[in-house]
Motif scaffolding. Structure first.
Motif, PDB file in Angstrom:
ATOM      1  N   PRO A 203       0.809  -1.231   0.000  1.00 50.46           N
ATOM      2  CA  PRO A 203       0.000   0.000   0.000  1.00 50.46           C
ATOM      3  C   PRO A 203       0.839   1.277   0.000  1.00 50.46           C
ATOM      4  N   LEU A 204       0.299   2.308  -0.677  1.00 49.67           N
ATOM      5  CA  LEU A 204       0.975   3.601  -0.752  1.00 49.67           C
ATOM      6  C   LEU A 204       0.988   4.254   0.625  1.00 49.67           C
ATOM      7  N   GLY A 205       2.171   4.452   1.162  1.00 47.73           N
ATOM      8  CA  GLY A 205       2.314   5.071   2.469  1.00 47.73           C
ATOM      9  C   GLY A 205       3.495   6.017   2.474  1.00 47.73           C
ATOM     10  N   VAL A 206       3.744   6.641   3.613  1.00 50.71           N
ATOM     11  CA  VAL A 206       4.826   7.622   3.729  1.00 50.71           C
ATOM     12  C   VAL A 206       6.167   7.004   3.364  1.00 50.71           C
ATOM     13  N   GLN A 207       6.427   5.820   3.889  1.00 49.86           N
ATOM     14  CA  GLN A 207       7.718   5.161   3.679  1.00 49.86           C
ATOM     15  C   GLN A 207       7.958   4.879   2.193  1.00 49.86           C
ATOM     16  N   ASN A 208       6.971   4.282   1.534  1.00 50.33           N
ATOM     17  CA  ASN A 208       7.111   3.947   0.116  1.00 50.33           C
ATOM     18  C   ASN A 208       7.286   5.180  -0.763  1.00 50.33           C
ATOM     19  N   VAL A 209       6.471   6.201  -0.512  1.00 50.81           N
ATOM     20  CA  VAL A 209       6.547   7.428  -1.309  1.00 50.81           C
ATOM     21  C   VAL A 209       7.905   8.103  -1.132  1.00 50.81           C
ATOM     22  N   PHE A 210       8.410   8.100   0.095  1.00 49.28           N
ATOM     23  CA  PHE A 210       9.693   8.753   0.369  1.00 49.28           C
ATOM     24  C   PHE A 210      10.845   8.026  -0.326  1.00 49.28           C
ATOM     25  N   VAL A 211      10.836   6.703  -0.291  1.00 50.16           N
ATOM     26  CA  VAL A 211      11.896   5.923  -0.954  1.00 50.16           C
ATOM     27  C   VAL A 211      11.857   6.178  -2.468  1.00 50.16           C
ATOM     28  N   PHE A 212      10.658   6.122  -3.048  1.00 54.21           N
ATOM     29  CA  PHE A 212      10.499   6.376  -4.483  1.00 54.21           C
ATOM     30  C   PHE A 212      10.963   7.791  -4.827  1.00 54.21           C
ATOM     31  N   ASN A 213      10.549   8.749  -4.012  1.00 52.25           N
ATOM     32  CA  ASN A 213      10.885  10.157  -4.230  1.00 52.25           C
ATOM     33  C   ASN A 213      12.390  10.377  -4.243  1.00 52.25           C
ATOM     34  N   GLN A 214      13.086   9.799  -3.255  1.00 48.97           N
ATOM     35  CA  GLN A 214      14.529   9.982  -3.188  1.00 48.97           C
ATOM     36  C   GLN A 214      15.247   9.300  -4.349  1.00 48.97           C
ATOM     37  N   GLY A 215      14.717   8.173  -4.790  1.00 45.23           N
ATOM     38  CA  GLY A 215      15.285   7.535  -5.968  1.00 45.23           C
ATOM     39  C   GLY A 215      15.161   8.422  -7.189  1.00 45.23           C
ATOM     40  N   ALA A 216      14.068   9.177  -7.246  1.00 47.17           N
ATOM     41  CA  ALA A 216      13.796  10.040  -8.402  1.00 47.17           C
ATOM     42  C   ALA A 216      14.602  11.332  -8.389  1.00 47.17           C
ATOM     43  N   VAL A 217      14.807  11.926  -7.223  1.00 49.48           N
ATOM     44  CA  VAL A 217      15.413  13.265  -7.180  1.00 49.48           C
ATOM     45  C   VAL A 217      16.929  13.273  -6.998  1.00 49.48           C
ATOM     46  N   GLN A 218      17.505  12.177  -6.550  1.00 50.16           N
ATOM     47  CA  GLN A 218      18.946  12.166  -6.344  1.00 50.16           C
ATOM     48  C   GLN A 218      19.692  12.197  -7.683  1.00 50.16           C
TER      49      GLN A 218
ATOM     50  N   LYS B 141      22.412  10.711  -8.495  1.00 47.08           N
ATOM     51  CA  LYS B 141      22.802   9.343  -8.832  1.00 47.08           C
ATOM     52  C   LYS B 141      22.031   8.388  -7.936  1.00 47.08           C
ATOM     53  N   TRP B 142      21.714   7.200  -8.467  1.00 41.46           N
ATOM     54  CA  TRP B 142      20.931   6.231  -7.692  1.00 41.46           C
ATOM     55  C   TRP B 142      21.621   5.863  -6.381  1.00 41.46           C
ATOM     56  N   VAL B 143      22.935   5.778  -6.401  1.00 41.79           N
ATOM     57  CA  VAL B 143      23.673   5.373  -5.209  1.00 41.79           C
ATOM     58  C   VAL B 143      23.436   6.328  -4.045  1.00 41.79           C
ATOM     59  N   ARG B 144      23.088   7.581  -4.352  1.00 39.26           N
ATOM     60  CA  ARG B 144      22.837   8.568  -3.295  1.00 39.26           C
ATOM     61  C   ARG B 144      21.497   8.344  -2.598  1.00 39.26           C
ATOM     62  N   ALA B 145      20.680   7.477  -3.164  1.00 39.35           N
ATOM     63  CA  ALA B 145      19.408   7.134  -2.520  1.00 39.35           C
ATOM     64  C   ALA B 145      19.553   5.906  -1.627  1.00 39.35           C
ATOM     65  N   LEU B 146      20.751   5.309  -1.614  1.00 43.76           N
ATOM     66  CA  LEU B 146      20.967   4.105  -0.804  1.00 43.76           C
ATOM     67  C   LEU B 146      20.750   4.313   0.699  1.00 43.76           C
ATOM     68  N   PRO B 147      21.087   5.492   1.257  1.00 47.60           N
ATOM     69  CA  PRO B 147      20.830   5.680   2.698  1.00 47.60           C
ATOM     70  C   PRO B 147      19.370   5.443   3.082  1.00 47.60           C
ATOM     71  N   VAL B 148      18.426   5.964   2.287  1.00 47.52           N
ATOM     72  CA  VAL B 148      17.013   5.776   2.614  1.00 47.52           C
ATOM     73  C   VAL B 148      16.591   4.326   2.390  1.00 47.52           C
ATOM     74  N   VAL B 149      17.123   3.695   1.355  1.00 47.01           N
ATOM     75  CA  VAL B 149      16.796   2.290   1.064  1.00 47.01           C
ATOM     76  C   VAL B 149      17.277   1.393   2.199  1.00 47.01           C
ATOM     77  N   LEU B 150      18.531   1.558   2.589  1.00 45.44           N
ATOM     78  CA  LEU B 150      19.117   0.724   3.640  1.00 45.44           C
ATOM     79  C   LEU B 150      18.435   0.961   4.983  1.00 45.44           C
ATOM     80  N   THR B 151      18.134   2.223   5.278  1.00 43.28           N
ATOM     81  CA  THR B 151      17.488   2.542   6.560  1.00 43.28           C
ATOM     82  C   THR B 151      16.093   1.939   6.637  1.00 43.28           C
TER      83      THR B 151
END
Length: 201
Positions: free
Chosen positions: A18-33, A35-45
């Motif tokens: 389900p669409l929630g805060v966590q999912n939207v934030f991870v997707f958002n950071q993947g989109a705005v960073q 480089k993809w590697v810069r979104a790894l902190p949110v993914v790992l956390t």
């Protein structure tokens, strides 16, 4: 063992989809960073927090802790304040199409926010306890271990995939309009979650 794995997969996928805060934030950071590697902190956390919650739920520890009403209220209050603040920050943020200057969350902010929406949301904790924790009671030994590992793997694969899809969408969105709309949607979801938590206090 196979049935435990299938059961764990279906439950974990059902909870995380389900669409929630966590999912939207991870997707958002993947989109705005930049480089993809810069979104790894949110993914790992996000994945590590889910791993912790699932492990505690299976062990039965989180259910005991959550019975302490003071801790439950404190979690709600801290979560509400943080969601309202991060909703404001996300609403005000604007995508920058200049690749040399990307307006995105730093690694520290990614980690802090991802951890807060995972660990300071009592309802997310209750979902983990109520569904995964309770379901794990039907298994013992190796079956229980397989059930737990599969639930955790689903979480890791999901967040990695979500950030990669976000990155692909971000590269296609050269004007920044999609990301701008996504920021607004993210902020509304955050505020909506905060209001929901406030009503449940």
């Amino acid at each position: 063992m196979i049935s435990a794995a299938i059961h764990g997969f279906i439950l974990a996928f059902g909870l995380i989809l389900p669409l929630g805060v966590q999912n939207v934030f991870v997707f958002n950071q993947g989109a705005v960073q930049a480089k993809w590697v810069r979104a790894l902190p949110v993914v790992l956390t996000a994945a590590l927090c889910d791993t912790l919650l699932i492990s505690l739920a299976v062990l039965g520890i989180s259910a005991v802790v959550f019975e302490i009403s003071f801790l439950k209220v404190m979690l709600c209050l801290i979560g509400i304040v943080f969601l309202v603040y991060m909703g404001y920050v996300t609403w005000k943020s604007k995508p920058n199409t200049d690749k040399m200057k990307v307006q995105s969350f730093t690694a520290g902010k990614q980690i802090t926010f991802a951890a807060s929406v995972s660990l300071l949301n009592p309802h997310a904790i209750m979902d983990t306890i109520g569904v995964i924790g309770t379901s794990s009671l039907t298994y013992t030994g190796l079956d229980k271990a397989v059930f737990t590992i599969v639930c955790i793997l689903v979480s890791w694969i999901w967040f990695l995939g979500l950030s990669i899809i976000g990155r692909m969408v971000g590269k296609l969105d050269q004007t920044g309009q999609f990301i701008s709309r996504l920021n607004k949607i993210s902020a509304v979801i955050m505020w909506g979650t905060a209001v929901y938590l406030a009503f449940t206090l």
